[in-house]
Motif scaffolding. Structure first.
Motif, PDB file in Angstrom:
ATOM      1  N   MET A 110      29.159 -38.990 -67.164  1.00 14.55           N
ATOM      2  CA  MET A 110      27.933 -39.421 -66.905  1.00 14.55           C
ATOM      3  C   MET A 110      26.905 -38.134 -67.063  1.00 14.55           C
ATOM      4  SD  MET A 110      26.659 -40.891 -63.251  1.00 14.55           S
ATOM      5  CE  MET A 110      26.755 -42.427 -63.406  1.00 14.55           C
ATOM      6  N   SER A 111      25.941 -38.227 -67.799  1.00 12.15           N
ATOM      7  CA  SER A 111      25.206 -36.985 -68.308  1.00 12.15           C
ATOM      8  C   SER A 111      23.907 -36.625 -67.388  1.00 12.15           C
ATOM      9  CB  SER A 111      24.816 -37.030 -69.622  1.00 12.15           C
ATOM     10  OG  SER A 111      23.840 -38.373 -69.615  1.00 12.15           O
ATOM     11  N   THR A 112      23.246 -35.618 -67.509  1.00  8.27           N
ATOM     12  CA  THR A 112      22.267 -35.328 -66.696  1.00  8.27           C
ATOM     13  C   THR A 112      20.989 -36.522 -66.874  1.00  8.27           C
ATOM     14  OG1 THR A 112      21.256 -33.917 -68.505  1.00  8.27           O
ATOM     15  CG2 THR A 112      22.450 -32.691 -67.014  1.00  8.27           C
ATOM     16  N   ILE A 113      21.109 -37.128 -67.819  1.00  6.18           N
ATOM     17  CA  ILE A 113      19.973 -38.061 -68.034  1.00  6.18           C
ATOM     18  C   ILE A 113      20.312 -39.172 -66.863  1.00  6.18           C
ATOM     19  CG2 ILE A 113      19.211 -40.056 -69.291  1.00  6.18           C
ATOM     20  CD1 ILE A 113      19.323 -37.433 -71.105  1.00  6.18           C
ATOM     21  N   GLN A 114      21.503 -39.307 -66.472  1.00 10.02           N
ATOM     22  CA  GLN A 114      21.766 -40.341 -65.469  1.00 10.02           C
ATOM     23  C   GLN A 114      21.433 -39.562 -64.273  1.00 10.02           C
ATOM     24  OE1 GLN A 114      24.637 -41.690 -67.452  1.00 10.02           O
ATOM     25  NE2 GLN A 114      24.280 -43.951 -66.712  1.00 10.02           N
ATOM     26  N   ILE A 115      21.430 -38.571 -63.750  1.00  8.82           N
ATOM     27  CA  ILE A 115      21.264 -37.957 -62.452  1.00  8.82           C
ATOM     28  C   ILE A 115      19.448 -37.974 -62.598  1.00  8.82           C
ATOM     29  CG2 ILE A 115      21.019 -35.320 -63.241  1.00  8.82           C
ATOM     30  CD1 ILE A 115      22.322 -36.399 -59.828  1.00  8.82           C
ATOM     31  N   ASP A 116      18.873 -37.687 -63.762  1.00 11.67           N
ATOM     32  CA  ASP A 116      17.426 -37.739 -63.467  1.00 11.67           C
ATOM     33  C   ASP A 116      17.087 -39.165 -63.495  1.00 11.67           C
ATOM     34  OD1 ASP A 116      17.228 -35.387 -64.208  1.00 11.67           O
ATOM     35  OD2 ASP A 116      16.521 -35.511 -66.198  1.00 11.67           O
ATOM     36  N   ARG A 117      17.544 -40.135 -63.937  1.00 18.06           N
ATOM     37  CA  ARG A 117      17.171 -41.611 -63.663  1.00 18.06           C
ATOM     38  C   ARG A 117      17.556 -41.927 -62.027  1.00 18.06           C
ATOM     39  NH1 ARG A 117      20.214 -45.078 -68.166  1.00 18.06           N
ATOM     40  NH2 ARG A 117      20.274 -46.472 -66.514  1.00 18.06           N
ATOM     41  N   LEU A 118      18.745 -41.377 -61.708  1.00 21.63           N
ATOM     42  CA  LEU A 118      18.964 -41.717 -60.164  1.00 21.63           C
ATOM     43  C   LEU A 118      17.842 -41.015 -59.373  1.00 21.63           C
ATOM     44  CD1 LEU A 118      22.789 -40.935 -60.263  1.00 21.63           C
ATOM     45  CD2 LEU A 118      21.589 -43.197 -60.018  1.00 21.63           C
ATOM     46  N   LEU A 119      17.290 -39.936 -59.654  1.00 22.98           N
ATOM     47  CA  LEU A 119      16.385 -39.180 -59.008  1.00 22.98           C
ATOM     48  C   LEU A 119      15.077 -40.043 -59.050  1.00 22.98           C
ATOM     49  CD1 LEU A 119      17.395 -35.570 -59.472  1.00 22.98           C
ATOM     50  CD2 LEU A 119      17.614 -36.858 -57.307  1.00 22.98           C
ATOM     51  N   ASP A 120      14.762 -40.231 -60.256  1.00 25.86           N
ATOM     52  CA  ASP A 120      13.694 -41.174 -60.701  1.00 25.86           C
ATOM     53  C   ASP A 120      13.418 -42.306 -59.696  1.00 25.86           C
ATOM     54  OD1 ASP A 120      12.013 -39.835 -62.376  1.00 25.86           O
ATOM     55  OD2 ASP A 120      12.953 -40.574 -64.203  1.00 25.86           O
ATOM     56  N   THR A 121      14.755 -43.020 -59.459  1.00 19.56           N
ATOM     57  CA  THR A 121      14.666 -44.126 -58.713  1.00 19.56           C
ATOM     58  C   THR A 121      14.433 -43.862 -57.398  1.00 19.56           C
ATOM     59  OG1 THR A 121      16.397 -45.014 -60.358  1.00 19.56           O
ATOM     60  CG2 THR A 121      16.428 -46.037 -58.251  1.00 19.56           C
ATOM     61  N   VAL A 122      14.971 -42.719 -56.818  1.00 19.62           N
ATOM     62  CA  VAL A 122      14.828 -42.456 -55.385  1.00 19.62           C
ATOM     63  C   VAL A 122      13.399 -42.315 -55.200  1.00 19.62           C
ATOM     64  CG1 VAL A 122      15.224 -40.525 -53.804  1.00 19.62           C
ATOM     65  CG2 VAL A 122      17.107 -41.135 -55.153  1.00 19.62           C
ATOM     66  N   VAL A 123      12.901 -41.420 -55.765  1.00 21.65           N
ATOM     67  CA  VAL A 123      11.182 -41.138 -55.783  1.00 21.65           C
ATOM     68  C   VAL A 123      10.440 -42.539 -56.065  1.00 21.65           C
ATOM     69  CG1 VAL A 123       9.457 -39.932 -56.741  1.00 21.65           C
ATOM     70  CG2 VAL A 123      11.470 -38.858 -56.735  1.00 21.65           C
ATOM     71  N   LYS A 124      10.896 -43.244 -57.103  1.00 25.27           N
ATOM     72  CA  LYS A 124       9.926 -44.606 -57.093  1.00 25.27           C
ATOM     73  C   LYS A 124       9.962 -45.384 -55.879  1.00 25.27           C
ATOM     74  CE  LYS A 124      10.791 -47.237 -60.842  1.00 25.27           C
ATOM     75  NZ  LYS A 124      11.557 -46.864 -61.858  1.00 25.27           N
ATOM     76  N   LEU A 125      11.351 -45.553 -55.457  1.00 21.71           N
ATOM     77  CA  LEU A 125      11.368 -46.588 -54.310  1.00 21.71           C
ATOM     78  C   LEU A 125      11.156 -46.001 -52.817  1.00 21.71           C
ATOM     79  CD1 LEU A 125      14.708 -48.430 -55.157  1.00 21.71           C
ATOM     80  CD2 LEU A 125      12.611 -48.975 -55.163  1.00 21.71           C
ATOM     81  N   GLY A 126      10.963 -44.486 -52.906  1.00 20.31           N
ATOM     82  CA  GLY A 126      10.574 -44.002 -51.723  1.00 20.31           C
ATOM     83  C   GLY A 126      11.614 -43.797 -50.919  1.00 20.31           C
ATOM     84  N   ALA A 127      13.119 -43.804 -51.365  1.00 20.18           N
ATOM     85  CA  ALA A 127      14.397 -43.703 -50.498  1.00 20.18           C
ATOM     86  C   ALA A 127      14.256 -42.454 -49.653  1.00 20.18           C
ATOM     87  CB  ALA A 127      15.395 -43.926 -51.440  1.00 20.18           C
TER      88      ALA A 127
END
Length: 384
Positions: free
Chosen positions: A1-18
């Motif tokens: 799993m590359s850093t792209i994916q941690i970025d995608r995960l963090l994007d999701t956190v921010v977008k959903l307001g988790a």
């Protein structure tokens, strides 16, 4: 799993307001959203995923600490969208990661519903202002709001000691210096020892964990500084007992006297999931130290503080259960949530029944109470 994916995960956190993201072996990435855990529809993480995710976000210093101590904590900024507080630890020989999102936007008193009286109290030149509550109850956010209010309206030198730094404060009318434990200084106690030489007006102690830190915070409050501190206690009276109990028995009387003169107030809070809209709402217990309450602290009569809070409404005081009840009556929270977070679950359950309503799980609770032979409220209390 590359850093792209941690970025995608963090994007999701921010977008959903988790509020948090949990990463652990054998489960897909999981978010805490409005208090509940929700799996993301991605692959189940394995050991290799966890190692590469850890390396993608963890600074050298923290990686070394993880190897030596089995765990590390740090904060990082995710572009200008958000900051994250990260806790990484080993479990069953693998790595687990929890990222807590810290919003970039500082909120106002009105937005988080802080008691209005706080605005007056934080204008005081000296004293101890304690903000307490369980982990994840929004203490950091309340403190950030109060510091930002001081920063905008008064010219003060504010020094914070945090582990790690969560909200970033920029100089406005005040000067704000933020010290991170482990990066800028070794410990809270050491930072407090040095801070008095730097001409501070306002001091924030991120956590009053040990005797040395508590002692130094009280001393700083006595010597003419406004000191904010946090403790993981629920309720105002319990907070005072906890501070006193941290000291050896021989010093406890002296500490009660010191607290009775230096403590300004105790703001104790819990966060609850809302049912009227999405999101959370805070419930507060608020104790303002009046001369009468100072006497109770000095004379070791903290058991009488709750009834003094009830009669101190004109000073903006309120009991946690009274605030929970008002949120419930306004249709903002469920009866179950109110009772889970209350100090006297038995009393609130009775009040709900008097309205002709029922509380989910109450039958089970009553059965437990009889089994425990504790006569109603006491049994329920033990679980809260």
């Amino acid at each position: 799993m590359s850093t792209i994916q941690i970025d995608r995960l963090l994007d999701t956190v921010v977008k959903l307001g988790a509020s948090d993201m949990h990463l652990t072996v054998g489960r897909p990435p999981t978010l805490r959203l409005h208090g509940h855990l929700r799996n993301l529809q991605t692959k189940v993480l394995d050991s290799d995923d966890m190692v590469s995710l850890m390396k993608a976000i963890t600074p050298e210093r923290a990686q070394q600490e993880l190897q030596e101590e089995g765990g590390c904590d740090f904060g990082f900024a995710y572009g200008d969208q958000a900051r994250f507080r990260v806790s990484i630890f080993k479990q069953r020989g693998d790595i687990a990661i929890v990222c807590r999102q810290i919003p970039n936007r500082l909120l106002t008193f009105e937005q988080i519903g802080l008691p209005e009286m706080c605005k007056e109290l934080i204008r005081r030149p000296r004293g101890l202002f304690l903000v307490t509550g369980p982990t994840g109850s929004g203490k950091t956010t309340s403190l950030a709001t109060m510091l930002d209010y001081i920063n905008q309206t008064m010219d003060r030198h504010i020094v914070t000691m945090e582990d790690p730094i969560e909200y970033y404060h920029y100089h406005k009318k005040s000067i704000v210096n933020q010290r991170e434990i482990g990066t800028d200084c070794p410990s809270f106690a050491e930072a407090l020892r040095r801070v008095l030489r730097s001409d501070p007006d306002v001091i924030l102690v991120g956590e009053m964990r040990d005797l040395e830190t508590i002692e130094a915070a009280i001393r700083a409050a006595e010597t003419g500084h406004l000191v904010f501190g946090t403790l993981h206690t629920t309720g105002a009276a319990k907070t005072i007992d906890r501070v006193v109990d941290a000291f050896p028995v021989t010093q406890q009387n002296q500490i009660r006297v010191q607290l009775s003169t230096s403590l300004i107030c105790v703001l104790s809070q819990v966060l609850l999931g809302r049912i009227d809209t999405q999101g959370v709402v805070a419930a507060y217990e608020f104790l303002v130290v009046t001369p009468a309450i100072a006497n109770l602290i000095r004379d070791n009569k903290t058991f009488r503080i709750d009834s003094s809070i009830q009669t101190g409404r004109k000073f903006g005081m309120q009991l946690l259960d009274d605030h929970l009840w008002s949120l419930y009556m306004r249709g903002m929270i469920s009866a179950e949530e109110m009772i889970d977070k209350s100090k006297n679950p038995g009393e609130l359950t009775d009040k709900v029944h008097k309205l002709g309503r029922t509380v989910g799980r109450v039958e089970l609770d009553e059965a437990d109470d009889e089994g425990a032979g504790s006569g109603g409220a006491g049994g329920a209390k033990a679980k809260s």
